[in-house]
Design a protein around this motif. Structure first.
Motif, mmCIF file in Angstrom:
data_model
loop_
_atom_site.group_PDB
_atom_site.id
_atom_site.type_symbol
_atom_site.label_atom_id
_atom_site.label_comp_id
_atom_site.label_asym_id
_atom_site.label_seq_id
_atom_site.Cartn_x
_atom_site.Cartn_y
_atom_site.Cartn_z
ATOM 1 N N GLY A 111 -100.986 -31.574 19.917
ATOM 2 C CA GLY A 111 -100.226 -31.399 19.688
ATOM 3 C C GLY A 111 -98.968 -32.538 18.552
ATOM 4 N N SER A 112 -100.718 -32.396 17.169
ATOM 5 C CA SER A 112 -99.004 -33.246 15.806
ATOM 6 C C SER A 112 -99.097 -31.647 15.394
ATOM 7 C CB SER A 112 -100.185 -33.835 15.541
ATOM 8 O OG SER A 112 -101.575 -33.172 14.728
ATOM 9 N N ARG A 113 -99.000 -30.561 15.669
ATOM 10 C CA ARG A 113 -99.109 -29.731 15.362
ATOM 11 C C ARG A 113 -97.966 -28.832 15.481
ATOM 12 N NH1 ARG A 113 -104.540 -25.864 16.451
ATOM 13 N NH2 ARG A 113 -103.867 -24.769 15.387
ATOM 14 N N LEU A 114 -97.430 -29.710 16.631
ATOM 15 C CA LEU A 114 -96.413 -28.818 17.140
ATOM 16 C C LEU A 114 -95.214 -28.971 17.523
ATOM 17 C CD1 LEU A 114 -98.224 -28.193 20.842
ATOM 18 C CD2 LEU A 114 -96.976 -26.042 18.733
ATOM 19 N N THR A 115 -95.127 -30.573 16.685
ATOM 20 C CA THR A 115 -93.791 -31.657 17.245
ATOM 21 C C THR A 115 -93.120 -31.321 15.876
ATOM 22 O OG1 THR A 115 -94.951 -33.399 15.303
ATOM 23 C CG2 THR A 115 -94.923 -33.703 17.300
ATOM 24 N N ASN A 116 -93.242 -30.153 14.566
ATOM 25 C CA ASN A 116 -91.868 -29.840 13.782
ATOM 26 C C ASN A 116 -92.299 -28.544 13.813
ATOM 27 O OD1 ASN A 116 -91.258 -32.880 12.813
ATOM 28 N ND2 ASN A 116 -93.600 -32.770 11.914
ATOM 29 N N LEU A 117 -92.286 -27.293 14.378
ATOM 30 C CA LEU A 117 -92.174 -26.584 14.417
ATOM 31 C C LEU A 117 -91.378 -26.101 14.988
ATOM 32 C CD1 LEU A 117 -96.076 -24.948 16.064
ATOM 33 C CD2 LEU A 117 -94.903 -24.634 13.109
ATOM 34 N N SER A 118 -90.531 -24.801 14.582
ATOM 35 C CA SER A 118 -89.476 -23.887 14.855
ATOM 36 C C SER A 118 -89.781 -22.662 15.419
ATOM 37 C CB SER A 118 -88.612 -23.677 13.840
ATOM 38 O OG SER A 118 -89.022 -23.484 12.854
ATOM 39 N N ASP A 119 -91.187 -22.265 14.966
ATOM 40 C CA ASP A 119 -91.312 -21.010 15.489
ATOM 41 C C ASP A 119 -92.174 -20.997 16.927
ATOM 42 O OD1 ASP A 119 -92.717 -18.356 16.707
ATOM 43 O OD2 ASP A 119 -93.210 -18.049 14.415
ATOM 44 N N PRO A 120 -91.304 -20.506 18.472
ATOM 45 C CA PRO A 120 -91.970 -20.804 19.412
ATOM 46 C C PRO A 120 -93.564 -20.120 19.897
ATOM 47 C CG PRO A 120 -90.185 -19.742 20.021
ATOM 48 C CD PRO A 120 -90.251 -20.476 18.132
ATOM 49 N N LEU A 121 -93.350 -18.761 19.008
ATOM 50 C CA LEU A 121 -94.813 -17.961 19.186
ATOM 51 C C LEU A 121 -95.606 -18.955 18.136
ATOM 52 C CD1 LEU A 121 -92.996 -14.307 18.674
ATOM 53 C CD2 LEU A 121 -93.777 -15.783 20.740
ATOM 54 N N CYS A 122 -95.471 -19.397 17.106
ATOM 55 C CA CYS A 122 -96.343 -20.156 16.592
ATOM 56 C C CYS A 122 -97.181 -21.420 17.851
ATOM 57 C CB CYS A 122 -95.890 -20.844 15.522
ATOM 58 S SG CYS A 122 -96.049 -19.866 13.846
ATOM 59 N N ALA A 123 -96.234 -21.781 18.123
ATOM 60 C CA ALA A 123 -96.341 -22.965 19.126
ATOM 61 C C ALA A 123 -97.177 -22.057 20.313
ATOM 62 C CB ALA A 123 -95.222 -23.349 19.995
ATOM 63 N N ALA A 124 -97.417 -20.916 21.007
ATOM 64 C CA ALA A 124 -98.330 -20.013 21.863
ATOM 65 C C ALA A 124 -99.271 -20.613 21.411
ATOM 66 C CB ALA A 124 -97.087 -19.177 21.824
ATOM 67 N N SER A 125 -99.774 -19.580 20.268
ATOM 68 C CA SER A 125 -100.977 -19.701 19.626
ATOM 69 C C SER A 125 -101.476 -21.047 19.547
ATOM 70 C CB SER A 125 -100.730 -19.222 18.223
ATOM 71 O OG SER A 125 -100.208 -20.705 17.443
ATOM 72 N N VAL A 126 -101.289 -22.364 19.446
ATOM 73 C CA VAL A 126 -101.661 -23.797 20.415
ATOM 74 C C VAL A 126 -102.208 -23.930 21.429
ATOM 75 C CG1 VAL A 126 -100.953 -26.101 19.216
ATOM 76 C CG2 VAL A 126 -100.422 -24.125 17.519
ATOM 77 N N GLY A 127 -101.101 -23.346 22.209
ATOM 78 C CA GLY A 127 -101.482 -23.875 23.774
ATOM 79 C C GLY A 127 -102.398 -22.406 24.422
ATOM 80 N N ALA A 128 -102.713 -21.357 23.406
ATOM 81 C CA ALA A 128 -103.679 -20.607 23.886
ATOM 82 C C ALA A 128 -104.884 -21.304 23.691
ATOM 83 C CB ALA A 128 -104.110 -19.186 23.367
#
Length: 288
Positions: free
Chosen positions: A40-57
């Protein structure tokens, strides 16, 4: 359809049951909380939803493996994460929902929805916009026509990502599969034709042309899931899974397991606007 959706009211959490797994999962809740906190700490400042999807995987990997946490153990984990009440936890739960479908998507969305007072990450709004399939390229090795590869490119708003995979000879079993956010179709094709990255040591050509339809893409992704799940169940070509949660830090570390293929299925579903994946649990109960 978007990749981040409202929880489906009709999605019955029908696999909730008590089992011996409950006790062992409760003993590991601290490990799961840390797992979601760190991602989650890698996700809080992201703007790219596809980068967030990679973390979700990466987050979804322990839930969609052959030693998968089904039913009530899933709820125990996700409720414990939500109760931490942090922005990192909510971002991680939303990313998990982006990367999954079926029951796990609904559970993650419901857990995130209990955290109303906690802000959403910047990418969450973009993840609710339509996803577009840019292209699908089937490739064949220049020297060995038994060797095939697949590149599927997606776009969400101004953001790009590719799934790239190389198959074992005459098979849908993936020798290598990666999800690459911030990578365009042109860049992925350049690597495959040059024999770099996931293509190595092969050099693929685009002369092998297959025109994909909605039906053929659905069948192809379904076949990929079945073939790779069977391989994991038989224990060929892969160590016991999942590994310790501390080892699942990046999507590259789950490159051949079904977590990435479930993300591909979710993206194909959303890009075609399919409201429900028919028979998602037929013969493969590990996926729902």
């Amino acid at each position: 359809m978007a990749t981040l959706r409202e929880p489906r009211a009709e999605q019955e959490i029908w696999r909730s049951y008590r089992s011996g797994a409950d006790v062992s999962v409760r003993r590991r809740l601290g490990e799961f909380r840390a797992f979601f906190r760190d991602h989650g700490s890698r996700l809080t400042n992201l703007s790219d939803p596809l980068c967030a999807a990679s973390v979700g995987a990466s987050l979804s990997a322990p839930f969609v493996s052959v030693t998968d946490l089904m039913g009530l153990p899933r709820e125990i984990v996700l409720e414990a994460v939500a109760k931490t009440g942090t922005a990192e936890a909510r971002a991680a739960l939303l990313a998990l929902a982006v990367a999954t479908d079926g029951q796990l998507e609904t559970l993650a969305q419901r857990a995130a929805a209990t955290m109303d007072g906690v802000p959403e990450p910047p990418w969450a709004a973009a993840a609710r916009t339509p996803l577009k399939r840019v292209s699908t390229e089937r490739l064949r090795d220049r020297d060995d026509d038994r060797m095939e590869a697949l590149i599927v490119a997606f776009k969400q708003g101004r953001y790009h990502a590719c799934f790239v995979m190389r198959f074992h000879p005459v098979s849908l079993l993936t020798a290598r599969i990666l999800f690459l956010p911030e990578v365009s179709r042109a860049a992925a094709l350049a690597d495959f034709t040059a024999g770099r990255g996931a293509a190595e040591p092969y050099r693929f050509t685009r002369k092998f042309r297959v025109t994909e339809t909605q039906e053929s893409m659905v069948a192809l992704v379904g076949g990929l899931l079945r073939e790779n799940e069977l391989n994991l169940r038989m224990g060929r070509g892969h160590p016991p899974y999942p590994p310790d949660l501390a080892h699942l830090s990046r999507v590259g570390e789950v490159e051949i397991v079904p977590a990435v293929l479930v993300l591909l299925r979710k993206f194909v579903l959303s890009a075609y606007g399919i409201k429900a994946w028919e028979d998602v649990d037929h013969g493969t109960p590990v996926w729902v």
